[in-house]
Design an enzyme around this catalytic site. Sequence first.
Site, mmCIF file in Angstrom:
data_model
loop_
_atom_site.group_PDB
_atom_site.id
_atom_site.type_symbol
_atom_site.label_atom_id
_atom_site.label_comp_id
_atom_site.label_asym_id
_atom_site.label_seq_id
_atom_site.Cartn_x
_atom_site.Cartn_y
_atom_site.Cartn_z
ATOM 1 N N ASN A 7 -50.401 -67.303 57.678
ATOM 2 C CA ASN A 7 -49.731 -68.419 57.025
ATOM 3 C C ASN A 7 -50.754 -69.052 56.078
ATOM 4 O O ASN A 7 -51.622 -69.808 56.499
ATOM 5 C CB ASN A 7 -49.276 -69.408 58.110
ATOM 6 N N ARG A 90 -46.113 -65.434 56.157
ATOM 7 C CA ARG A 90 -45.148 -66.515 55.980
ATOM 8 C C ARG A 90 -45.153 -66.881 54.495
ATOM 9 O O ARG A 90 -46.196 -67.191 53.921
ATOM 10 C CB ARG A 90 -45.548 -67.738 56.803
ATOM 11 N N HIS A 179 -37.955 -74.410 56.631
ATOM 12 C CA HIS A 179 -38.039 -74.256 58.098
ATOM 13 C C HIS A 179 -37.030 -73.217 58.609
ATOM 14 O O HIS A 179 -36.607 -73.277 59.763
ATOM 15 C CB HIS A 179 -37.744 -75.586 58.834
ATOM 16 N N PHE A 283 -46.197 -90.045 65.054
ATOM 17 C CA PHE A 283 -45.243 -90.827 65.853
ATOM 18 C C PHE A 283 -45.858 -91.365 67.145
ATOM 19 O O PHE A 283 -45.393 -92.368 67.676
ATOM 20 C CB PHE A 283 -43.990 -89.994 66.149
ATOM 21 N N ASN A 334 -41.545 -83.273 71.998
ATOM 22 C CA ASN A 334 -42.371 -84.166 72.827
ATOM 23 C C ASN A 334 -41.912 -85.609 72.939
ATOM 24 O O ASN A 334 -42.224 -86.275 73.927
ATOM 25 C CB ASN A 334 -43.807 -84.173 72.284
ATOM 26 N N GLU A 383 -42.457 -70.071 65.180
ATOM 27 C CA GLU A 383 -42.251 -69.405 63.895
ATOM 28 C C GLU A 383 -43.078 -68.125 63.773
ATOM 29 O O GLU A 383 -42.627 -67.141 63.192
ATOM 30 C CB GLU A 383 -42.586 -70.378 62.755
HETATM 31 P P1 AMP Z 1 -45.516 -80.486 63.980
HETATM 32 O O1 AMP Z 1 -45.516 -80.698 62.494
HETATM 33 O O2 AMP Z 1 -44.301 -79.790 64.488
HETATM 34 O O3 AMP Z 1 -46.809 -79.902 64.489
HETATM 35 O O4 AMP Z 1 -45.439 -81.970 64.623
HETATM 36 C C1 AMP Z 1 -46.544 -82.828 64.599
HETATM 37 C C2 AMP Z 1 -46.101 -84.231 64.900
HETATM 38 O O5 AMP Z 1 -45.427 -84.299 66.178
HETATM 39 C C3 AMP Z 1 -47.242 -85.231 65.059
HETATM 40 O O6 AMP Z 1 -47.691 -85.701 63.840
HETATM 41 C C4 AMP Z 1 -46.576 -86.330 65.863
HETATM 42 O O7 AMP Z 1 -45.918 -87.238 64.991
HETATM 43 C C5 AMP Z 1 -45.531 -85.626 66.690
HETATM 44 N N1 AMP Z 1 -45.843 -85.590 68.123
HETATM 45 C C6 AMP Z 1 -46.560 -84.677 68.786
HETATM 46 N N2 AMP Z 1 -46.633 -85.003 70.106
HETATM 47 C C7 AMP Z 1 -45.945 -86.148 70.259
HETATM 48 C C8 AMP Z 1 -45.663 -87.001 71.381
HETATM 49 N N3 AMP Z 1 -46.079 -86.735 72.609
HETATM 50 N N4 AMP Z 1 -44.925 -88.112 71.134
HETATM 51 C C9 AMP Z 1 -44.498 -88.401 69.900
HETATM 52 N N5 AMP Z 1 -44.723 -87.633 68.822
HETATM 53 C C10 AMP Z 1 -45.438 -86.528 68.994
#
Ligand code: AMP
Length: 396
Positions: A7, A90, A179, A283, A334, A383
């Site tokens: 990627n 990717r 996505h 978050f 999560n 992915e």
């Molecule tokens: P991704 O782009 O799929 O890797 O998602 C990353 C984002 O998931 C992070 O920036 C967080 O905002 C969110 N995230 C990961 N773990 C948690 C958690 N336990 N609670 C809330 N948000 C989470």
Amino acid sequence: MKILVLNSGSSSLKYQLIDMTNEEVIAKGNFERIGQGNSFLTHKVGEEKHLIECPVENHEAAIKVVLEQFTHPEYGVIKDLKEIDAVGHRLVHGGEKFASSVVITDDVIEKVKECIPLAPLHNPAGILGIEACKRLMPGVPMVGVFDTAFHQTMPKENYIYPIPYEYYEKYGIRRYGFHGTSHRFVSERAAELLGGQRDDLKIVTCHLGQGASLAAIKGGKSLDTSMGLTPLAGIPMGTRCGDIDPAIVKYLMENEKLSIGEVDTILNKKSGAFGISGVSPDFRDIEIEAEKGNERASLALNNYNYLVAQYIAKYAVTLQGIDAIVFTAGIGENAGTTRKGICDKLAFMGVKIDDEKNKTRGQEIEISTPDSKIRVFVIPTNEELVIARDTMNLVK
Ligand code: AMP
């Protein structure tokens, strides 16, 4: 069969080496800050982590270092690079040229280049990765897996923008969506959990990560998705605004004396949950602040839940009903409070979740109650595995 999944980002390179006999990841890692003088590689073999600080000028040099790790005398995972049977790349934007994954040929590379105007930051990186592999691993078959491909089944009335039609014809301005590998993976898994794919099965998939999008999927085909010509559209994200009144661009340019590039940066990098909360794009940080009573942090979360729930309800029109909702990616897998915040707003449609089950993190689980009219699942996305499976199926 061993497959290398690559990627390539503009200054990064993520990879996984997967053994397809058991679909296990043998080694994986991330090269960051390529071409910036201070690049480094984090290479993982199982729980073992190796940090390799190594300035590399470009993607080819980075891939060379990665390949050396695979055959490293101490922690190598293969004896010879010849054990790598194929490479899956990717690729972000396939425009209207690719509706599925393809074996990479010179003609495919040309077509990916023709899509550069649609993804000026992403497609050139993908091409660099392909060309580097061609030189470093001559003769090893390669497959391209596009983020946009899965959404090529959208009907025209769903993807056309209500602007002069000539811009669609001249520039290909339309909704493409992204996505796709994730939406495809989790919707196929949800169909399995629902007893098998049927032509009338209606699923809304919510890929909620730093980048986020929803898709309306009927009988395994994407009918609509929230991202558009670019990944800026749709629901708000960590730092991206999602759908806003397009006139805000002109308003900000005039009143803040900003260039179009500066407004673009604000909408991509300083908006979304970060823009409203002023706390962080993450978050987890926003939730902590909201619990402490930070009103703007609560506002950002409530705005997010409202807009995601509204999109799901909108897709009930697209699909003429919904059988299942799937949450995936960092937030979707999560953040139980966010899932609950969204689902509670859909109670009028008969969505009911079990608060105990909803506490689960990062695991596949059905979180709806037995009497919920719509079933709700959390399904971790993968992915890289989709790319590896497509690659294996196409080169076999
Ligand atoms: P991704 O782009 O799929 O890797 O998602 C990353 C984002 O998931 C992070 O920036 C967080 O905002 C969110 N995230 C990961 N773990 C948690 C958690 N336990 N609670 C809330 N948000 C989470």
